[in-house]
Enzyme design. Structure first.
Site, mmCIF file in Angstrom:
data_model
loop_
_atom_site.group_PDB
_atom_site.id
_atom_site.type_symbol
_atom_site.label_atom_id
_atom_site.label_comp_id
_atom_site.label_asym_id
_atom_site.label_seq_id
_atom_site.Cartn_x
_atom_site.Cartn_y
_atom_site.Cartn_z
ATOM 1 N N ASN A 156 1.056 -1.209 -0.203
ATOM 2 C CA ASN A 156 -0.204 0.279 0.037
ATOM 3 C C ASN A 156 0.816 1.093 0.113
ATOM 4 O O ASN A 156 0.651 2.560 -0.727
ATOM 5 C CB ASN A 156 -1.246 -0.176 1.137
ATOM 6 C CG ASN A 156 -0.421 0.017 2.595
ATOM 7 O OD1 ASN A 156 0.859 -0.770 2.638
ATOM 8 N ND2 ASN A 156 -1.209 0.630 4.003
ATOM 9 N N LYS A 211 12.106 -8.068 1.933
ATOM 10 C CA LYS A 211 11.485 -9.029 0.720
ATOM 11 C C LYS A 211 10.475 -8.020 0.373
ATOM 12 O O LYS A 211 8.877 -7.677 1.679
ATOM 13 C CB LYS A 211 10.538 -10.580 0.984
ATOM 14 C CG LYS A 211 9.429 -10.902 -0.169
ATOM 15 C CD LYS A 211 8.301 -12.000 0.089
ATOM 16 C CE LYS A 211 7.523 -10.590 1.078
ATOM 17 N NZ LYS A 211 6.691 -10.016 0.066
ATOM 18 N N GLU A 251 4.265 -3.938 13.108
ATOM 19 C CA GLU A 251 2.626 -3.846 12.784
ATOM 20 C C GLU A 251 1.813 -4.250 12.042
ATOM 21 O O GLU A 251 2.159 -4.180 10.497
ATOM 22 C CB GLU A 251 3.648 -2.394 11.994
ATOM 23 C CG GLU A 251 2.915 -1.169 11.895
ATOM 24 C CD GLU A 251 1.983 -0.859 10.727
ATOM 25 O OE1 GLU A 251 0.595 -1.568 11.232
ATOM 26 O OE2 GLU A 251 2.324 -0.784 9.775
ATOM 27 N N CYS A 270 -3.437 1.543 6.901
ATOM 28 C CA CYS A 270 -4.145 0.979 7.918
ATOM 29 C C CYS A 270 -4.402 1.283 8.861
ATOM 30 O O CYS A 270 -5.018 0.878 10.370
ATOM 31 C CB CYS A 270 -2.322 -0.050 8.735
ATOM 32 S SG CYS A 270 -1.184 0.719 8.679
#
Length: 487
Positions: free
Chosen positions: A159, A182, A257, A291
């Site tokens: 995102n 990654k 997170e 988020c």
């Protein structure tokens, strides 16, 4: 014939490669990277094989031995140099982010600056990893020291293609760790541009390694390795639990997170119009794929109708389109998987009695666009009241008083971000003490800054990024006791 936007996209989108041990490389297996606004392929992304991951681990071990012995000042200066390069390339990086993610170009430009700010803050913190001396008896000296934890295996989401990888890389490098990142296969360009900047700045080989591929294969190989001492993830709660379980088997520390489902409490004394307009604009930022996105609005019943009217009008007026076009406020969702998920959440809410005030369906026939959507009077039995939509859907519900608002705000497993609108000191105090989140903002919908600690409670994760607390996860603490005589 190619349009001007097509030509700009092709000229700014980077070559897609892995970066291992200071060298760029390709592999036989590739994945397509697709523009979500046009559904056209931007390039082919190489997938790491086990042999590539083994080489990345070896490179990271060599890089760690160099970097952990590099002085904090030298580390700080190199990170600042790389951040400066990223700022200079703001437009090129932003164009690539918009092409692969779809967000409006103005938002992509801001993301580049935010990513650079994460590096700049942690570069400063690299100079302030202080220990301490503990008072002791004569003939004894007791001191506390901090050391790099070791090699970090980091995983970043799609995102925010640049700023999310930046958080992980900044914390690791400022602390003296090496890292294998990654990054997201759907939005790889931001991470590639970060690596390019560090390569140009002179980062030693092996300190920063970048891989892509099959997520489960990469995590299942890297996380159990004894050399990996921290697993850092920004992602969903489901994935966070899986990686935490893997890490627990080898007693590896985690920094997680995870997901959120942010509540917004609007009290009866708030500036209703400004709160509503601010909420609608912020909800549609990044197509709601944030988020910390404000999602569950609990509005005092006395001002609910006014708030809902203003919020819905502004949400419906959101300009949706290709992020490279002038005036666009919201681009597509990042991938085609989001459309059926969002559609089903709306359908379920309506079946339970919710009202669709605007939107609620896919927009257009090409690209992964979803209408800015407002649901009102959504019952607690609807899935969307418990599941994070991660899309441009806002939920508006009336409440009798602040006590009910706080209770409903805390009724989900998540606790990442929360917001409140009020000017009453007693309400502020009650919300600060009562709302169960890691980040709570009053009269603003900004959840974090580079200089503030960011992270969640409950199912929203463990540990913090940013602020003076941001490097703690990347460090070990050592107690040293020196006695002048054998005792």
């Amino acid at each position: 014939m190619a349009t001007a936007s097509d030509e700009a996209e092709m000229s700014t989108y980077p070559d897609l490669k892995l970066f291992i041990g200071g060298k760029w490389r390709e592999t036989p297996d590739t994945l397509p990277v697709v523009n979500p606004a046009t559904e056209e392929e931007l390039g082919r992304l190489p997938c790491a094989r086990i042999s590539d991951l083994e080489e990345a681990l070896t490179a990271a071990q060599k890089g760690l031995e160099i970097w952990r012995r590099t002085s904090p000042r030298a580390r700080s200066e190199l990170i600042m140099h790389a951040a400066s390069i990223m700022r200079d390339r703001q437009e090129e990086i932003a164009q690539a982010i918009t092409a692969e993610h779809g967000k409006p170009l103005a938002q992509a430009r801001l993301e580049v600056i935010r990513g650079a700010e994460f590096f700049e803050w942690d570069a400063g913190e690299a100079m302030r990893v202080y220990g301490r001396v503990i008072p002791s008896a004569s003939g004894s000296k007791i001191s506390v020291h901090h050391h790099p934890i070791g090699i970090v295996a980091a995983f970043s989401p799609w995102n925010f293609p640049m700023s999310q990888p930046a958080r992980k890389i900044a914390g690791a490098l400022a602390s003296g760790c090496s890292i294998i990142l990654k990054a997201a296969e759907e939005t790889p360009a931001g991470a590639i541009h970060i690596v390019r900047a560090f390569e140009e700045a002179g980062l030693p080989d092996g300190v920063l390694n970048l891989v892509f591929g099959k997520p489960s294969e990469i995590s299942e190989f890297l996380i159990p390795q004894p050399a990996i001492r921290l697993v850092a993830l920004t992602g969903s709660t489901v994935v966070g639990r899986q990686l935490t379980g893997l890490a627990a088997q080898s007693d590896t520390r985690v920094l997680m997170e995870l997901g959120g489902h942010a509540p917004v409490i609007v009290c009866e004394d708030a500036d209703v119009q400004r709160a509503a307009i601010s909420g609608a604009i912020r909800k549609m930022r990044n197509a709601g794929q944030v988020c910390t996105s404000p999602t569950r609005f609990f509005v005092h019943e006395r001002v609910f109708d006014e708030f809902a009217h203003a919020f819905t009008a502004r949400a419906a007026a959101t300009v949706v389109g290709n992020g490279v076009d002038d005036g666009v406020e919201m681009g597509p969702t990042a991938n085609e998987r989001r459309i059926p998920v969002l559609t089903e959440l709306v359908k379920d809410a309506v079946s339970k009695g919710a009202e669709v005030r605007t939107g609620g369906a896919r927009l257009g026939g090409k690209g992964y666009f979803f209408q800015p959507t407002v649901l009102a009077n959504v019952p607690d039995t609807a899935r969307i009241m418990q599941e994070e939509p991660f899309g441009p859907i806002a939920i508006l519900n009336p409440v009798r008083d602040l006590d009910e608002a706080i209770t409903r705000a805390n009724s989900v497993d998540y606790g990442l971000a929360g917001y409140g609108f009020t000017n009453r000191a007693d309400y502020i105090d009650r919300m600060i003490d009562g709302v169960e989140v890691g980040n709570f903002s009053i009269n603003t919908l900004e959840a974090s800054l580079p200089e503030t600690p960011f992270g969640g409670v409950k199912a929203s994760g463990y540990g913090r990024e940013g602020g003076t607390e941001g490097l703690e996860s990347y460090l070990t603490t050592r107690n040293v006791w020196y006695s002048t005589e054998i005792v």
